[in-house]
Scaffold this motif. Structure first.
Motif, PDB file in Angstrom:
ATOM      1  N   ALA A 175      16.134  54.020 -96.836  1.00  0.00           N
ATOM      2  CA  ALA A 175      17.065  54.813 -97.634  1.00  0.00           C
ATOM      3  C   ALA A 175      18.176  53.938 -98.205  1.00  0.00           C
ATOM      4  N   ASP A 176      18.619  52.963 -97.421  1.00  0.00           N
ATOM      5  CA  ASP A 176      19.726  52.104 -97.855  1.00  0.00           C
ATOM      6  C   ASP A 176      19.313  51.164 -98.979  1.00  0.00           C
ATOM      7  N   MET A 177      18.023  50.889 -99.098  1.00  0.00           N
ATOM      8  CA  MET A 177      17.557  49.902-100.073  1.00  0.00           C
ATOM      9  C   MET A 177      17.617  50.387-101.516  1.00  0.00           C
ATOM     10  N   HIS A 178      17.796  51.675-101.736  1.00  0.00           N
ATOM     11  CA  HIS A 178      17.923  52.132-103.122  1.00  0.00           C
ATOM     12  C   HIS A 178      19.348  52.567-103.439  1.00  0.00           C
ATOM     13  N   GLY A 179      20.309  52.028-102.697  1.00  0.00           N
ATOM     14  CA  GLY A 179      21.705  52.308-102.981  1.00  0.00           C
ATOM     15  C   GLY A 179      22.180  51.601-104.243  1.00  0.00           C
ATOM     16  N   TYR A 180      23.353  51.976-104.687  1.00  0.00           N
ATOM     17  CA  TYR A 180      23.926  51.448-105.927  1.00  0.00           C
ATOM     18  C   TYR A 180      24.017  49.924-105.905  1.00  0.00           C
ATOM     19  N   ASN A 181      24.449  49.357-104.793  1.00  0.00           N
ATOM     20  CA  ASN A 181      24.601  47.904-104.719  1.00  0.00           C
ATOM     21  C   ASN A 181      23.267  47.176-104.789  1.00  0.00           C
ATOM     22  N   ALA A 187      23.113  44.616-108.693  1.00  0.00           N
ATOM     23  CA  ALA A 187      21.819  43.941-108.795  1.00  0.00           C
ATOM     24  C   ALA A 187      21.535  43.515-110.228  1.00  0.00           C
ATOM     25  N   ILE A 188      21.870  44.357-111.196  1.00  0.00           N
ATOM     26  CA  ILE A 188      21.667  43.998-112.598  1.00  0.00           C
ATOM     27  C   ILE A 188      22.520  42.786-112.960  1.00  0.00           C
ATOM     28  N   ALA A 189      23.777  42.793-112.513  1.00  0.00           N
ATOM     29  CA  ALA A 189      24.667  41.671-112.821  1.00  0.00           C
ATOM     30  C   ALA A 189      24.137  40.368-112.231  1.00  0.00           C
ATOM     31  N   ILE A 190      23.763  40.395-110.973  1.00  0.00           N
ATOM     32  CA  ILE A 190      23.383  39.185-110.253  1.00  0.00           C
ATOM     33  C   ILE A 190      21.986  38.708-110.636  1.00  0.00           C
ATOM     34  N   GLU A 191      21.038  39.636-110.798  1.00  0.00           N
ATOM     35  CA  GLU A 191      19.634  39.256-110.909  1.00  0.00           C
ATOM     36  C   GLU A 191      19.047  39.373-112.313  1.00  0.00           C
ATOM     37  N   SER A 226      27.656  42.777-100.156  1.00  0.00           N
ATOM     38  CA  SER A 226      27.775  43.848 -99.169  1.00  0.00           C
ATOM     39  C   SER A 226      26.480  44.647 -99.048  1.00  0.00           C
ATOM     40  N   GLY A 227      25.844  44.912-100.186  1.00  0.00           N
ATOM     41  CA  GLY A 227      24.594  45.655-100.153  1.00  0.00           C
ATOM     42  C   GLY A 227      23.521  44.949 -99.366  1.00  0.00           C
ATOM     43  N   MET A 228      23.390  43.636 -99.578  1.00  0.00           N
ATOM     44  CA  MET A 228      22.357  42.882 -98.869  1.00  0.00           C
ATOM     45  C   MET A 228      22.654  42.817 -97.369  1.00  0.00           C
ATOM     46  N   TYR A 229      23.895  42.537 -97.018  1.00  0.00           N
ATOM     47  CA  TYR A 229      24.215  42.427 -95.595  1.00  0.00           C
ATOM     48  C   TYR A 229      24.197  43.783 -94.889  1.00  0.00           C
ATOM     49  N   ASN A 230      24.450  44.838 -95.632  1.00  0.00           N
ATOM     50  CA  ASN A 230      24.315  46.167 -95.035  1.00  0.00           C
ATOM     51  C   ASN A 230      22.857  46.428 -94.674  1.00  0.00           C
ATOM     52  N   ASN A 231      21.946  46.104 -95.594  1.00  0.00           N
ATOM     53  CA  ASN A 231      20.518  46.256 -95.295  1.00  0.00           C
ATOM     54  C   ASN A 231      20.125  45.401 -94.093  1.00  0.00           C
ATOM     55  N   ILE A 232      20.591  44.160 -94.082  1.00  0.00           N
ATOM     56  CA  ILE A 232      20.250  43.244 -92.994  1.00  0.00           C
ATOM     57  C   ILE A 232      20.772  43.780 -91.671  1.00  0.00           C
ATOM     58  N   ASN A 233      21.960  44.365 -91.693  1.00  0.00           N
ATOM     59  CA  ASN A 233      22.501  44.942 -90.466  1.00  0.00           C
ATOM     60  C   ASN A 233      21.603  46.053 -89.939  1.00  0.00           C
ATOM     61  N   PHE A 234      21.163  46.925 -90.818  1.00  0.00           N
ATOM     62  CA  PHE A 234      20.272  48.005 -90.371  1.00  0.00           C
ATOM     63  C   PHE A 234      18.976  47.434 -89.798  1.00  0.00           C
ATOM     64  N   SER A 284      19.452  57.643-106.407  1.00  0.00           N
ATOM     65  CA  SER A 284      19.173  56.385-107.088  1.00  0.00           C
ATOM     66  C   SER A 284      19.786  56.383-108.492  1.00  0.00           C
ATOM     67  N   GLN A 285      20.391  55.261-108.847  1.00  0.00           N
ATOM     68  CA  GLN A 285      20.945  55.099-110.192  1.00  0.00           C
ATOM     69  C   GLN A 285      20.256  53.956-110.946  1.00  0.00           C
ATOM     70  N   TYR A 286      19.127  53.510-110.438  1.00  0.00           N
ATOM     71  CA  TYR A 286      18.375  52.432-111.077  1.00  0.00           C
ATOM     72  C   TYR A 286      18.070  52.757-112.535  1.00  0.00           C
ATOM     73  N   SER A 287      17.537  53.953-112.789  1.00  0.00           N
ATOM     74  CA  SER A 287      17.214  54.327-114.159  1.00  0.00           C
ATOM     75  C   SER A 287      18.430  54.838-114.913  1.00  0.00           C
ATOM     76  N   GLN A 288      19.299  55.553-114.251  1.00  0.00           N
ATOM     77  CA  GLN A 288      20.454  56.141-114.918  1.00  0.00           C
ATOM     78  C   GLN A 288      21.253  55.102-115.691  1.00  0.00           C
ATOM     79  N   VAL A 289      21.506  53.948-115.091  1.00  0.00           N
ATOM     80  CA  VAL A 289      22.351  52.960-115.754  1.00  0.00           C
ATOM     81  C   VAL A 289      21.622  52.248-116.893  1.00  0.00           C
ATOM     82  N   GLN A 290      20.291  52.376-116.968  1.00  0.00           N
ATOM     83  CA  GLN A 290      19.523  51.679-117.999  1.00  0.00           C
ATOM     84  C   GLN A 290      18.902  52.616-119.038  1.00  0.00           C
ATOM     85  N   MET A 291      18.861  53.916-118.768  1.00  0.00           N
ATOM     86  CA  MET A 291      18.255  54.854-119.714  1.00  0.00           C
ATOM     87  C   MET A 291      18.975  54.799-121.066  1.00  0.00           C
ATOM     88  N   PRO A 292      18.269  55.109-122.160  1.00  0.00           N
ATOM     89  CA  PRO A 292      18.898  55.068-123.487  1.00  0.00           C
ATOM     90  C   PRO A 292      20.201  55.854-123.542  1.00  0.00           C
TER      91      PRO A 292
END
Length: 498
Positions: A60-66, A72-76, A115-123, A289-297
């Motif tokens: 569940a944590d892996m599809h969070g905003y971070n 993720a868009i900024a970094i990757e 923070s997103g990556m380390y939060n996942n790693i913590n879980f 999930s906001q993966y598509s929301q931030v990229q949709m037309p």
């Protein structure tokens, strides 16, 4: 299983464990606080159901905003010639700092991604530290531990690609000295990633029943291991792992490239691992999930999104004449999508990402636009291209050409007049052809930035972006978030040049 994941998340809350480490520099006083909705690890990890819930929380944590939206868009993605910022000039102008390689350590997306990556790693570490002590089905226990190892490896892979040396935490902190770790050399982090993936692949099943689709598999561990090896130029290992994925006999190239990314074809024959997103009836807060929301037309239609991370003219130009993948990668304003949506010619941007697009008819009022769209992490076409690249580097030209041709043959969609077969036996020429194929096959999938840097082409390609400040020896990695350095009281050091 998707519904169960979210329901478990809702039932026990995001404060599953008291020892949650959102970032490397968290203060112990924060970690000592136990709220009304928090269950401590010693209270929680008692039964098989608890183990199941804890693993569900990781997914569940892996599809969070971070993890899959702005950070993720900024970094990757943003630091590449495949994309433009998109949206309107005044909206999230900080994204330009990643596009032009002018970002400074205080920019917020750095902290979000970290923070997103380390939060996942913590879980994942919570599962790996606590589930072994639970009296439960032995095979299920082993599988859950392997899933946590895969996810920890995946997140550390993303971290080393972004920042280089990073703190390596493989256990939940048990004493004050465990909280503030220095950066670990990248080579040691890679060694841990590979150890986790080797262990995971030895346990994970090749397939699941319908109730568990979406959990990581043996194929996912092997494919990610191949990618990790590729980034380290361990070409013999890449060949071994990619051949092992093929030998499983369960993956094939999806016949329709455009339809592969639509919600009706989730977890298809080509998908090896994808992040599961879902629109849950009457649960808009859990359908987050906001993966598509931030990229949709960015259109006035209610189903439209924010319009960020758009295809660039450079990417469009890379496609060969007649390549059907262009029309499946780029949405053009003023045109109608294959699903029948007219994209208003007055939209803010000329192009949008087709791969994150969800047809307007699937929008439900009150939910994030496109919240049901999965994010494919690894697919079989990439496995074939990794195999082609590694075989070429090892001098195995025939094998390289064969894998490359499988990808191009699918792209032709039966039209023999386009995408001619690559026949060169010159290693440098074939290398360029494989790099080209990766770019067009995987365009807009958050791989271009890392692909160019891992192959030593950053200065030549990203330095040529207008107004780019890309600098060799600096821009291969992003700055460590300044807030993390401050919280660590200087234990964490900054990357050179920042």
């Amino acid at each position: 299983m998707k519904n169960k994941k979210y329901n478990l998340q809702k039932a026990i809350g995001l404060g599953l464990v008291v020892a949650m480490i959102f970032s490397q520099g968290c203060k112990k006083s924060f970690l000592d606080k136990t709220g009304a909705n928090v269950t401590t690890a010693t209270q929680f990890f008692k039964t098989q159901a608890d183990a199941t819930a804890a693993v569900a929380i990781i997914y569940a944590d892996m599809h969070g905003y971070n993890d899959i939206a702005f950070p993720a868009i900024a970094i990757e993605s943003m630091g590449s010639d495949d994309v433009t910022k998109g949206s309107v000039p005044t909206d999230a102008s900080f994204m330009n700092e990643y596009q032009l390689f002018t970002v400074t350590p205080g920019e917020g997306q750095l902290e979000g991604f970290w923070s997103g990556m380390y939060n996942n790693i913590n879980f994942a570490n919570q599962v790996l530290d606590n589930v072994p002590g639970i009296n439960m089905d032995a095979s299920l226990k082993a599988r859950y531990l392997a899933e946590a190892q895969f996810i920890r490896a995946y997140d550390y892979f993303r971290l080393v690609n972004a920042f280089g040396d990073v703190p390596l935490r493989i256990h939940v902190p048990k004493s004050a000295g465990d909280y503030n770790l220095a950066r670990t050399p990248k080579a040691q982090v890679y060694a841990q990633i590979e150890a986790d993936l080797t262990a995971a692949a030895s346990v994970l099943p090749a397939t699941y029943s319908s109730t568990d689709i979406g959990h990581v598999t043996k194929g996912a561990a092997l494919a990610l291991h191949a990618k990790v090896a590729l980034y380290q130029k361990k070409y013999a290992d890449v060949i071994t792992y990619t051949n092992a994925v093929t030998a499983l006999g369960i993956y094939s190239l999806f016949p329709n490239y455009e339809k592969m990314f639509r919600t009706q074809n989730k977890n298809n024959s080509e998908s090896i691992f994808e992040l599961q997103n879902m629109l849950i009836p009457n649960e808009p807060s859990e359908s987050n999930s906001q993966y598509s929301q931030v990229q949709m037309p960015r259109v006035t239609e209610p189903a439209g999104g924010w319009g960020f991370n758009d295809p660039s003219p450079s990417l469009i130009k890379e496609f060969e004449p007649g390549d059907p993948r262009l029309a499946a990668t780029v949405i053009y304003t003023g045109q109608t999508t294959a699903e029948g949506d007219m994209i208003d010619a007055s939209a803010a941007n000329p192009y949008y990402n087709y791969k994150s697009y969800v047809p307007f008819a699937e929008y439900v009022s009150g939910y994030n636009q496109g919240c049901q769209q999965d994010k494919i992490v690894i697919r079989y076409a990439e496995v074939l291209l990794m195999n082609a690249e590694a075989n070429n580097e090892q001098g195995n030209t025939a094998a390289a050409l064969a894998s490359l041709e499988l990808v191009r043959a699918r792209a032709r969609e039966g039209n023999s007049a386009i995408l001619p077969k690559v026949t060169t036996t010159d290693q440098a020429t074939l290398r360029a052809a494989i790099y080209h194929e990766r770019r067009v096959e995987m365009g807009m999938e958050f791989d271009r930035h890392a692909d160019v840097i891992r192959t030593g082409r950053g200065a030549a390609i990203f330095g040529a972006i207008p107004n780019s400040q890309y600098k060799a020896g600096k821009s291969e990695v992003w700055p460590i978030p300044q807030n993390e350095i401050d919280l660590s009281a200087g234990t964490l050091t900054q990357n050179p040049g920042y």
